[in-house]
Write a protein that holds these residues in place. Structure first.
Motif, PDB file in Angstrom:
ATOM      1  N   VAL A  94     -11.113   6.301   4.047  1.00  0.00           N
ATOM      2  CA  VAL A  94      -9.849   5.850   3.458  1.00  0.00           C
ATOM      3  C   VAL A  94      -8.798   5.741   4.547  1.00  0.00           C
ATOM      4  CG1 VAL A  94      -7.981   6.491   1.877  1.00  0.00           C
ATOM      5  CG2 VAL A  94     -10.363   6.858   1.207  1.00  0.00           C
ATOM      6  N   CYS A  95      -8.017   4.688   4.481  1.00  0.00           N
ATOM      7  CA  CYS A  95      -6.900   4.504   5.400  1.00  0.00           C
ATOM      8  C   CYS A  95      -5.622   4.949   4.692  1.00  0.00           C
ATOM      9  CB  CYS A  95      -6.797   3.036   5.825  1.00  0.00           C
ATOM     10  SG  CYS A  95      -5.599   2.755   7.150  1.00  0.00           S
ATOM     11  N   PHE A 138      -5.608   2.942   1.120  1.00  0.00           N
ATOM     12  CA  PHE A 138      -6.405   1.755   0.839  1.00  0.00           C
ATOM     13  C   PHE A 138      -7.712   1.867   1.600  1.00  0.00           C
ATOM     14  CE2 PHE A 138      -3.825   0.621   4.540  1.00  0.00           C
ATOM     15  CZ  PHE A 138      -4.726   0.012   5.400  1.00  0.00           C
ATOM     16  N   THR A 139      -8.649   1.015   1.263  1.00  0.00           N
ATOM     17  CA  THR A 139      -9.927   0.973   1.979  1.00  0.00           C
ATOM     18  C   THR A 139     -10.035  -0.341   2.747  1.00  0.00           C
ATOM     19  OG1 THR A 139     -11.114  -0.082   0.140  1.00  0.00           O
ATOM     20  CG2 THR A 139     -11.036   2.344   0.161  1.00  0.00           C
ATOM     21  N   ARG A 193      -5.525   6.970  -7.015  1.00  0.00           N
ATOM     22  CA  ARG A 193      -4.600   6.041  -6.350  1.00  0.00           C
ATOM     23  C   ARG A 193      -5.306   4.748  -5.953  1.00  0.00           C
ATOM     24  NH1 ARG A 193      -1.713   9.989  -1.919  1.00  0.00           N
ATOM     25  NH2 ARG A 193      -0.774  11.502  -3.340  1.00  0.00           N
ATOM     26  N   LEU A 194      -6.513   4.874  -5.424  1.00  0.00           N
ATOM     27  CA  LEU A 194      -7.255   3.690  -4.984  1.00  0.00           C
ATOM     28  C   LEU A 194      -7.584   2.767  -6.148  1.00  0.00           C
ATOM     29  CD1 LEU A 194      -9.688   5.314  -2.400  1.00  0.00           C
ATOM     30  CD2 LEU A 194      -7.885   3.648  -1.881  1.00  0.00           C
ATOM     31  N   LEU A 195      -8.001   3.345  -7.277  1.00  0.00           N
ATOM     32  CA  LEU A 195      -8.318   2.536  -8.453  1.00  0.00           C
ATOM     33  C   LEU A 195      -7.077   1.803  -8.957  1.00  0.00           C
ATOM     34  CD1 LEU A 195     -10.719   4.830 -10.533  1.00  0.00           C
ATOM     35  CD2 LEU A 195     -11.288   2.679  -9.399  1.00  0.00           C
ATOM     36  N   ALA A 196      -5.956   2.536  -9.028  1.00  0.00           N
ATOM     37  CA  ALA A 196      -4.719   1.919  -9.493  1.00  0.00           C
ATOM     38  C   ALA A 196      -4.270   0.811  -8.545  1.00  0.00           C
ATOM     39  CB  ALA A 196      -3.623   2.980  -9.630  1.00  0.00           C
ATOM     40  N   ALA A 221       0.829  -1.210   0.000  1.00  0.00           N
ATOM     41  CA  ALA A 221       0.000   0.000   0.000  1.00  0.00           C
ATOM     42  C   ALA A 221       0.860   1.255   0.000  1.00  0.00           C
ATOM     43  CB  ALA A 221      -0.917  -0.008   1.217  1.00  0.00           C
ATOM     44  N   SER A 222       1.953   1.244   0.744  1.00  0.00           N
ATOM     45  CA  SER A 222       2.820   2.421   0.825  1.00  0.00           C
ATOM     46  C   SER A 222       3.478   2.727  -0.510  1.00  0.00           C
ATOM     47  CB  SER A 222       3.900   2.201   1.890  1.00  0.00           C
ATOM     48  OG  SER A 222       3.327   1.969   3.158  1.00  0.00           O
TER      49      SER A 222
END
Length: 311
Positions: free
Chosen positions: A74-75, A35-36, A105-108, A28-29
């Motif tokens: 969102v986290c 991320f969710t 970013r989340l979609l990618a 995630a980083s």
């Protein structure tokens, strides 16, 4: 084991993160910093209570923070020490600058966690280094110059979208969070065009993945990307080559042969007069000749974790 992490998740052991949990935080980083809970739950196969406990453990230790972005919780990996341990302290993902940026970013990231086996290049230095190793100069890479007190900094691949490279195949991801237009997609293409031309010149295939969470954006991506792979064919008259690039190449070859009096080339056309006739045919056809395909293939992919309207 996620190979493209190259063992970097082990650097997170001092934070009490080991095994798959360390892999998740590293992943995630390096791929957007956000991320969710639904992404986390799907990755681990955990119920919502275990997911909540993991997120609470991260926030309690101030490694992450949960915040509302639009209508979505969102986290965000916010601890500088995490990024320092991963060797990417200067990455610009510790903050959420806008709803649009967060959703992109989340979609990618959604695509990355659904395709973890692809050989992703998660950081800017890795992307630049991989293409330079192929002999592609960084002047051909997409870049943005940020002006500031220090006189400006160059960032390559400034949107930070996923790129994978392996076995003479490259994959470039474009995420449309629902705020973009076809103009934005064309602008992204223009920033990558010289790199794609260089890759195809080296006989590497170029594949683009268009990602969205709504059907309208998927249809638009499919239409636009289809034009990049299958340009209209050229006219049948005058036996003209298929694309403008091929026409220009033949014109240059004939002109060079005439200047150097290369009889082997001139003779192939039947003589100087026939060379001049051929040049006239090619130049007449050039203005209406189609462009050459700029990528080899494309796919579109819909994220099922986000609503039709995005965030």
């Amino acid at each position: 084991m996620i190979h493209h992490l190259k063992g970097r998740e082990k650097a997170l052991e001092p934070f009490g993160l080991t095994g798959r949990r360390a892999e998740w935080v590293a992943l995630a980083s390096l791929h957007g910093g956000v991320f969710t809970r639904s992404q986390l739950s799907a990755w681990f196969g955990m119920d919502r209570f275990k997911t909540l406990r993991f997120v609470q453990a991260l926030t309690r230790r101030r490694l992450a923070a949960e915040e509302m972005v639009g209508d979505l919780k969102v986290c965000r990996i916010c601890a500088r020490g995490i990024y320092r341990a991963l060797g990417v302290e200067g990455v610009r993902t510790r903050r959420i600058t806008s709803t649009e940026v967060a959703m992109r970013r989340l979609l990618a990231f959604d695509y990355v966690i659904e395709h973890p086996g692809l050989p992703w290049l998660p950081t800017e230095p890795e992307k630049v280094g991989a293409f330079e190793a192929l002999g592609i100069h960084r002047s051909l890479l997409p870049v943005r110059v940020y002006r500031g007190a220090a006189g400006g900094a160059r960032r390559y691949f400034p949107r930070g979208m996923p790129v994978a490279l392996n076995s003479r195949r490259t994959v470039f991801v474009h995420a449309d969070p629902g705020y973009d237009t076809s103009t934005a997609l064309h602008s992204w293409r223009d920033r990558h065009r010289r790199l794609w031309e260089a890759l195809r010149g080296l006989d590497w295939s170029v594949e683009v993945v268009g990602i969205a969470c709504a059907q309208r954006q998927l249809v638009r991506a499919e239409r636009v990307l289809g034009n990049w792979t299958s340009p209209a064919r050229s006219l049948d008259r005058a036996k003209v080559p298929a694309t403008g690039r091929q026409i220009r190449r033949e014109i240059e070859g004939i002109e060079r042969a005439i200047r150097s009096r290369d009889e082997s080339v001139i003779g192939r056309y039947g003589g100087i007069r026939d060379c001049l006739t051929r040049l006239a045919e090619l130049r007449a056809a050039l203005p209406t000749a189609p462009s050459e395909a700029i990528i080899d293939r494309f796919t579109v992919w819909r994220s099922s974790r986000f609503s039709e309207g995005g965030i």
